[in-house]
Design a protein around this motif. Structure first.
Motif, PDB file in Angstrom:
ATOM      1  N   HIS A  55       0.861  -1.185   0.000  1.00 58.09           N
ATOM      2  CA  HIS A  55       0.000   0.000   0.000  1.00 58.09           C
ATOM      3  C   HIS A  55       0.897   1.236   0.000  1.00 58.09           C
ATOM      4  O   HIS A  55       2.070   1.156   0.353  1.00 58.09           O
ATOM      5  N   ALA A  56       0.348   2.376  -0.328  1.00 54.24           N
ATOM      6  CA  ALA A  56       1.144   3.590  -0.465  1.00 54.24           C
ATOM      7  C   ALA A  56       1.594   4.181   0.871  1.00 54.24           C
ATOM      8  O   ALA A  56       2.624   4.827   0.933  1.00 54.24           O
ATOM      9  N   THR A  57       0.838   3.962   1.942  1.00 49.24           N
ATOM     10  CA  THR A  57       1.196   4.585   3.220  1.00 49.24           C
ATOM     11  C   THR A  57       1.625   3.545   4.240  1.00 49.24           C
ATOM     12  O   THR A  57       1.192   2.388   4.204  1.00 49.24           O
ATOM     13  N   ASP A  58       2.468   3.994   5.161  1.00 46.71           N
ATOM     14  CA  ASP A  58       2.915   3.107   6.235  1.00 46.71           C
ATOM     15  C   ASP A  58       1.734   2.664   7.093  1.00 46.71           C
ATOM     16  O   ASP A  58       1.688   1.523   7.537  1.00 46.71           O
ATOM     17  N   GLY A  59       0.772   3.552   7.304  1.00 39.83           N
ATOM     18  CA  GLY A  59      -0.412   3.214   8.101  1.00 39.83           C
ATOM     19  C   GLY A  59      -1.212   2.080   7.473  1.00 39.83           C
ATOM     20  O   GLY A  59      -1.651   1.161   8.162  1.00 39.83           O
ATOM     21  N   SER A  83       7.619   2.119  -5.920  1.00 36.05           N
ATOM     22  CA  SER A  83       6.808   2.080  -7.138  1.00 36.05           C
ATOM     23  C   SER A  83       5.347   2.388  -6.837  1.00 36.05           C
ATOM     24  O   SER A  83       4.700   3.158  -7.562  1.00 36.05           O
ATOM     25  N   GLU A  84       4.815   1.797  -5.776  1.00 32.04           N
ATOM     26  CA  GLU A  84       3.411   2.046  -5.406  1.00 32.04           C
ATOM     27  C   GLU A  84       3.212   3.492  -4.989  1.00 32.04           C
ATOM     28  O   GLU A  84       2.216   4.123  -5.359  1.00 32.04           O
ATOM     29  N   ARG A  85       4.149   4.044  -4.233  1.00 32.85           N
ATOM     30  CA  ARG A  85       4.029   5.444  -3.815  1.00 32.85           C
ATOM     31  C   ARG A  85       4.098   6.383  -5.008  1.00 32.85           C
ATOM     32  O   ARG A  85       3.361   7.367  -5.071  1.00 32.85           O
ATOM     33  N   GLU A  86       4.963   6.083  -5.976  1.00 32.33           N
ATOM     34  CA  GLU A  86       5.035   6.899  -7.191  1.00 32.33           C
ATOM     35  C   GLU A  86       3.736   6.805  -7.986  1.00 32.33           C
ATOM     36  O   GLU A  86       3.255   7.813  -8.509  1.00 32.33           O
TER      37      GLU A  86
END
Length: 112
Positions: A55-59, A83-86
């Protein structure tokens, strides 16, 4: 009688999925046989339990249920997470651009 120790999250993931990196390409690297060879080649490697796909966030990653977790080697996890965050940042950027265009009712390509 001694009580049996409960498994750690990582131990439970390794027991369910094997003691090797479970990446099948989410990191952007083409793996031999469609599987990361980390941990399979006999060299010891540190693995972590994290969601697949990330997932994009640490949470979101920390809140993922155990059923979503897979073993990851460090390099695959880092590349897949980046890659997911981008991907998410790009999607948000496009949504923001589209929202701003409609906010000011500007026709693209028109000159003043």
């Amino acid at each position: 009688m001694t009580a049996k120790k409960p498994l750690t999250v990582l131990a439970a993931v390794l027991k369910a999925h094997g003691a090797y990196c479970g990446c099948t390409g989410a990191c952007g690297k083409e793996h031999t046989g469609r599987k990361c060879m980390a941990g399979i080649t006999g060299k010891p490697i540190r693995l972590t339990a994290a969601p697949y796909p990330p997932h994009a966030t640490d949470g979101q990653n920390a809140a993922a249920p155990v059923s979503e977790l897979r073993p990851w080697c460090g390099p695959c996890w880092k590349r897949a997470l980046e890659s997911e965050r981008e991907r998410v940042a790009d999607r948000r950027r496009r949504e923001l651009e589209e929202g701003q265009i409609s906010l000011f009712d500007v026709v693209q390509g028109a000159t003043a």
